[in-house]
Design an enzyme around this catalytic site. Structure first.
Site, PDB file in Angstrom:
ATOM      1  N   GLU A 150     -13.229 -65.326  62.389  1.00  0.00           N
ATOM      2  CA  GLU A 150     -12.055 -64.576  61.966  1.00  0.00           C
ATOM      3  C   GLU A 150     -12.175 -63.118  62.400  1.00  0.00           C
ATOM      4  O   GLU A 150     -13.242 -62.635  62.755  1.00  0.00           O
ATOM      5  CB  GLU A 150     -11.902 -64.620  60.432  1.00  0.00           C
ATOM      6  CG  GLU A 150     -11.944 -66.039  59.877  1.00  0.00           C
ATOM      7  CD  GLU A 150     -11.446 -66.161  58.450  1.00  0.00           C
ATOM      8  OE1 GLU A 150     -10.760 -65.230  57.967  1.00  0.00           O
ATOM      9  OE2 GLU A 150     -11.733 -67.195  57.818  1.00  0.00           O
ATOM     10  N   LYS A 169     -16.637 -70.926  49.273  1.00  0.00           N
ATOM     11  CA  LYS A 169     -16.414 -69.768  50.139  1.00  0.00           C
ATOM     12  C   LYS A 169     -17.072 -68.489  49.637  1.00  0.00           C
ATOM     13  O   LYS A 169     -17.379 -67.605  50.435  1.00  0.00           O
ATOM     14  CB  LYS A 169     -14.904 -69.473  50.223  1.00  0.00           C
ATOM     15  CG  LYS A 169     -14.075 -70.604  50.786  1.00  0.00           C
ATOM     16  CD  LYS A 169     -14.025 -70.521  52.289  1.00  0.00           C
ATOM     17  CE  LYS A 169     -12.950 -71.434  52.852  1.00  0.00           C
ATOM     18  NZ  LYS A 169     -12.889 -71.329  54.306  1.00  0.00           N
ATOM     19  N   THR A 175      -9.316 -68.594  59.980  1.00  0.00           N
ATOM     20  CA  THR A 175      -9.994 -69.135  61.160  1.00  0.00           C
ATOM     21  C   THR A 175      -9.074 -69.113  62.367  1.00  0.00           C
ATOM     22  O   THR A 175      -7.919 -69.538  62.282  1.00  0.00           O
ATOM     23  CB  THR A 175     -10.429 -70.584  60.867  1.00  0.00           C
ATOM     24  OG1 THR A 175     -11.178 -70.575  59.670  1.00  0.00           O
ATOM     25  CG2 THR A 175     -11.261 -71.146  62.006  1.00  0.00           C
ATOM     26  N   GLU A 235     -16.600 -69.664  59.863  1.00  0.00           N
ATOM     27  CA  GLU A 235     -15.205 -69.540  60.282  1.00  0.00           C
ATOM     28  C   GLU A 235     -15.079 -68.280  61.117  1.00  0.00           C
ATOM     29  O   GLU A 235     -15.457 -67.188  60.679  1.00  0.00           O
ATOM     30  CB  GLU A 235     -14.259 -69.503  59.078  1.00  0.00           C
ATOM     31  CG  GLU A 235     -14.145 -70.866  58.409  1.00  0.00           C
ATOM     32  CD  GLU A 235     -13.057 -70.949  57.342  1.00  0.00           C
ATOM     33  OE1 GLU A 235     -12.656 -69.885  56.804  1.00  0.00           O
ATOM     34  OE2 GLU A 235     -12.602 -72.076  57.052  1.00  0.00           O
ATOM     35  N   HIS A 286      -5.454 -73.947  63.720  1.00  0.00           N
ATOM     36  CA  HIS A 286      -6.439 -74.247  62.680  1.00  0.00           C
ATOM     37  C   HIS A 286      -5.788 -75.015  61.522  1.00  0.00           C
ATOM     38  O   HIS A 286      -6.310 -76.039  61.071  1.00  0.00           O
ATOM     39  CB  HIS A 286      -7.072 -72.951  62.168  1.00  0.00           C
ATOM     40  CG  HIS A 286      -7.962 -73.150  60.977  1.00  0.00           C
ATOM     41  ND1 HIS A 286      -9.172 -73.814  61.047  1.00  0.00           N
ATOM     42  CD2 HIS A 286      -7.819 -72.788  59.670  1.00  0.00           C
ATOM     43  CE1 HIS A 286      -9.727 -73.838  59.841  1.00  0.00           C
ATOM     44  NE2 HIS A 286      -8.923 -73.228  58.995  1.00  0.00           N
ATOM     45  N   ASP A 289      -8.061 -63.511  52.186  1.00  0.00           N
ATOM     46  CA  ASP A 289      -8.239 -64.339  53.379  1.00  0.00           C
ATOM     47  C   ASP A 289      -6.931 -65.066  53.670  1.00  0.00           C
ATOM     48  O   ASP A 289      -6.410 -65.775  52.817  1.00  0.00           O
ATOM     49  CB  ASP A 289      -9.364 -65.351  53.151  1.00  0.00           C
ATOM     50  CG  ASP A 289      -9.812 -66.007  54.450  1.00  0.00           C
ATOM     51  OD1 ASP A 289      -9.519 -65.455  55.534  1.00  0.00           O
ATOM     52  OD2 ASP A 289     -10.452 -67.064  54.385  1.00  0.00           O
ATOM     53  N   TYR A 304      -4.529 -67.501  56.456  1.00  0.00           N
ATOM     54  CA  TYR A 304      -4.664 -68.856  57.017  1.00  0.00           C
ATOM     55  C   TYR A 304      -3.633 -68.923  58.130  1.00  0.00           C
ATOM     56  O   TYR A 304      -2.725 -69.725  58.113  1.00  0.00           O
ATOM     57  CB  TYR A 304      -4.362 -69.840  55.875  1.00  0.00           C
ATOM     58  CG  TYR A 304      -4.657 -71.290  56.101  1.00  0.00           C
ATOM     59  CD1 TYR A 304      -5.915 -71.733  56.495  1.00  0.00           C
ATOM     60  CD2 TYR A 304      -3.668 -72.250  55.862  1.00  0.00           C
ATOM     61  CE1 TYR A 304      -6.173 -73.084  56.647  1.00  0.00           C
ATOM     62  CE2 TYR A 304      -3.919 -73.599  56.012  1.00  0.00           C
ATOM     63  CZ  TYR A 304      -5.185 -74.015  56.395  1.00  0.00           C
ATOM     64  OH  TYR A 304      -5.445 -75.356  56.542  1.00  0.00           O
ATOM     65  N   GLN A 329     -16.139 -77.239  49.067  1.00  0.00           N
ATOM     66  CA  GLN A 329     -14.723 -76.876  49.184  1.00  0.00           C
ATOM     67  C   GLN A 329     -13.815 -78.090  48.991  1.00  0.00           C
ATOM     68  O   GLN A 329     -12.813 -78.036  48.274  1.00  0.00           O
ATOM     69  CB  GLN A 329     -14.482 -76.264  50.571  1.00  0.00           C
ATOM     70  CG  GLN A 329     -13.067 -75.783  50.816  1.00  0.00           C
ATOM     71  CD  GLN A 329     -12.862 -75.310  52.267  1.00  0.00           C
ATOM     72  OE1 GLN A 329     -13.803 -75.225  53.052  1.00  0.00           O
ATOM     73  NE2 GLN A 329     -11.624 -75.009  52.609  1.00  0.00           N
ATOM     74  N   TYR A 381     -11.136 -77.803  45.773  1.00  0.00           N
ATOM     75  CA  TYR A 381     -10.019 -76.941  46.169  1.00  0.00           C
ATOM     76  C   TYR A 381      -8.649 -77.319  45.593  1.00  0.00           C
ATOM     77  O   TYR A 381      -7.741 -76.502  45.588  1.00  0.00           O
ATOM     78  CB  TYR A 381      -9.942 -76.808  47.692  1.00  0.00           C
ATOM     79  CG  TYR A 381      -9.157 -77.869  48.427  1.00  0.00           C
ATOM     80  CD1 TYR A 381      -7.874 -77.594  48.914  1.00  0.00           C
ATOM     81  CD2 TYR A 381      -9.690 -79.132  48.632  1.00  0.00           C
ATOM     82  CE1 TYR A 381      -7.174 -78.565  49.603  1.00  0.00           C
ATOM     83  CE2 TYR A 381      -8.996 -80.093  49.311  1.00  0.00           C
ATOM     84  CZ  TYR A 381      -7.729 -79.822  49.799  1.00  0.00           C
ATOM     85  OH  TYR A 381      -7.045 -80.776  50.465  1.00  0.00           O
TER      86      TYR A 381
HETATM   87 CA    CA Z   1     -11.285 -68.366  56.000  1.00  0.00          CA
END
Ligand code: CA
Length: 423
Positions: free
Chosen positions: A209, A261, A357, A207, A141, A134, A136, A248, A252
């Protein structure tokens, strides 16, 4: 020019206006019916073309396809044949479906079997996903999240404009559209308590995507350049990276997302090919500061794909809560794949690489409830009596996406998922 993309093409199969699947799309997927075990198909209007039937009855002769290539639970072996082979198959299917081609059109018996109404099918995962990454890559975002949780003046961390930030996600919990997801449980740190508590998530989010799927394999140690990247990408699906914000936020630091996630991600079932999206290329945002040489690229590498998110409360109508666009991505897929492999990391057929996202510049284009409600502080009013800060049990999230130009509309179908109470 890819012949199958010609905006003038018309099919003898009826395609309703505003359909996601005109003859210029022809996405690949895996479906089953009451009578058919999982097989590969191509969407056209409100029907799916059974590729096993076409292959077994000689309609795909001369393409050099291995026997049984479509009679499988996943498309991995087919896409592993490479971009060229999938292009040849798509071109041939386009030919068979053209309004002036009588091969299948006038063979009523064959047509009845080969064309299955969408109402009679169930879509399945198109590929077996060995690895999921994933990224970013939306500046808007990353800026919104950085402003909310750190410092609005330094929302982006120093590395952000030098490399496409990403992390390795969980492949086993990627599910196809229509699969319900149970609200995750975990450790949550409430602001007024010193110790964490164990609870069902109270900040369940989606999210928005788009993910690309790899069709190539590389050996350990080898890198893929930005120029080579597209040889390894078969196409795209919509991707909902479900996120429990409270889990999260507590977990994180310092290693990134984990249980907030990995309990589920939902994809749309049709792989819309890179070939079908060729006419919708646009330039990406200007990249400043200048990137390192291995991340440089030439040509238009972004795609103009309108994206929409709808929230449907239990028993209610869906309400649009966001409209964004894939074209906003700061880092493009070529750069993502080049960066991912620059250290020698190998890729595998069926790998899924999600964009991160995708938020646009205006509040109505934010790609998560975290941003749309600014971490719950500005609830969304869905209608006269329903508002939402985060997703509630029984809510269904629906992602849609399509590209449109010259009267041609290339869509992805639906990416839906319902949140059920925690088990
Ligand atoms: Ca994501």
């Amino acid at each position: 020019m890819i012949k199958a993309n010609d905006p003038k093409l018309k099919s003898w199969v009826e395609v309703p206006t505003q359909s996601d699947f005109p003859i210029q799309n022809l996405p690949f997927g895996i479906f089953k019916t009451k009578y058919l075990s999982p097989v590969a198909g191509v969407a056209i209007g409100n029907h799916v073309l059974d590729l096993v039937y076409l292959h077994e009855h000689g309609y795909l002769d001369g393409l050099g396809l291995p026997p049984g290539i479509f009679n499988q639970k996943y498309l991995n072996d087919f896409i592993a044949l490479g971009r060229k082979k999938s292009r040849d198959v798509r071109e041939r299917i386009s030919e068979l479906l053209r309004h002036d081609n009588d091969e299948l059109r006038d063979n009523v018996a064959a047509r009845e079997i080969a064309l299955v109404p969408i109402s009679e099918i169930q879509m399945l995962m198109p590929v077996r996903v060995p690895n999921y990454t994933d990224f970013y890559s939306s500046e808007e975002h990353a800026t919104n999240v950085g402003s909310m949780f750190r410092d609005p003046k330094n929302a982006l961390l120093p590395n952000w404009k030098h490399l496409p930030v990403g992390y390795h996600g969980r492949a086993s919990s990627i599910v196809v559209s229509g699969t319900s997801i149970h609200r995750p449980k975990g450790q949550i740190k409430l602001p007024d308590l010193e110790q964490p508590v164990f609870s069902a998530s109270r900040k369940m989010d989606f999210e928005l995507e788009v993910a690309f799927i790899a069709c190539g394999e590389t050996k350990l140690g080898k890198s893929i350049s930005t120029a080579e990247a597209e040889n390894h990408i078969i196409g795209f699906v919509l991707f909902n990276d479900w996120s429990a914000r409270d889990i999260q936020q507590w977990e994180y630091v310092p290693l990134g997302p984990f249980l907030g996630k990995n309990f589920g991600s939902t994809i749309s079932p049709w792989i819309v090919t890179l070939d079908a999206l060729e006419p919708f290329r646009v330039d990406g945002p200007e990249q400043n500061p200048e990137v390192l040489p291995y991340l440089k690229y030439s040509g238009a590498k972004n795609f103009d794909i309108a994206l929409e998110v709808l929230l449907q409360p239990e028993g209610g109508d869906p309400v649009t809560i966001s409209r964004s666009n894939f074209k906003y991505m700061y880092w493009n897929v070529n750069q993502q794949l080049a960066h991912h492999t620059v250290n020698g990391c190998n890729i595998q057929v069926g790998d899924m690489y999600a964009s991160g996202t995708i938020s646009g510049p205006s509040p109505g284009s934010y790609g998560s409830l975290l941003e749309l409600t600014w971490n719950g502080s500005r609830p969304l009013q869905l209608n006269d009596h329903i508002q939402r800060s985060f997703i509630e049990d029984g809510d269904t999230l629906i992602l849609r996406g399509h590209a449109e130009r010259n009267g041609v509309r290339i869509g992805f179908g639906l990416c839906t998922g319902k949140i059920l109470p925690a088990l």
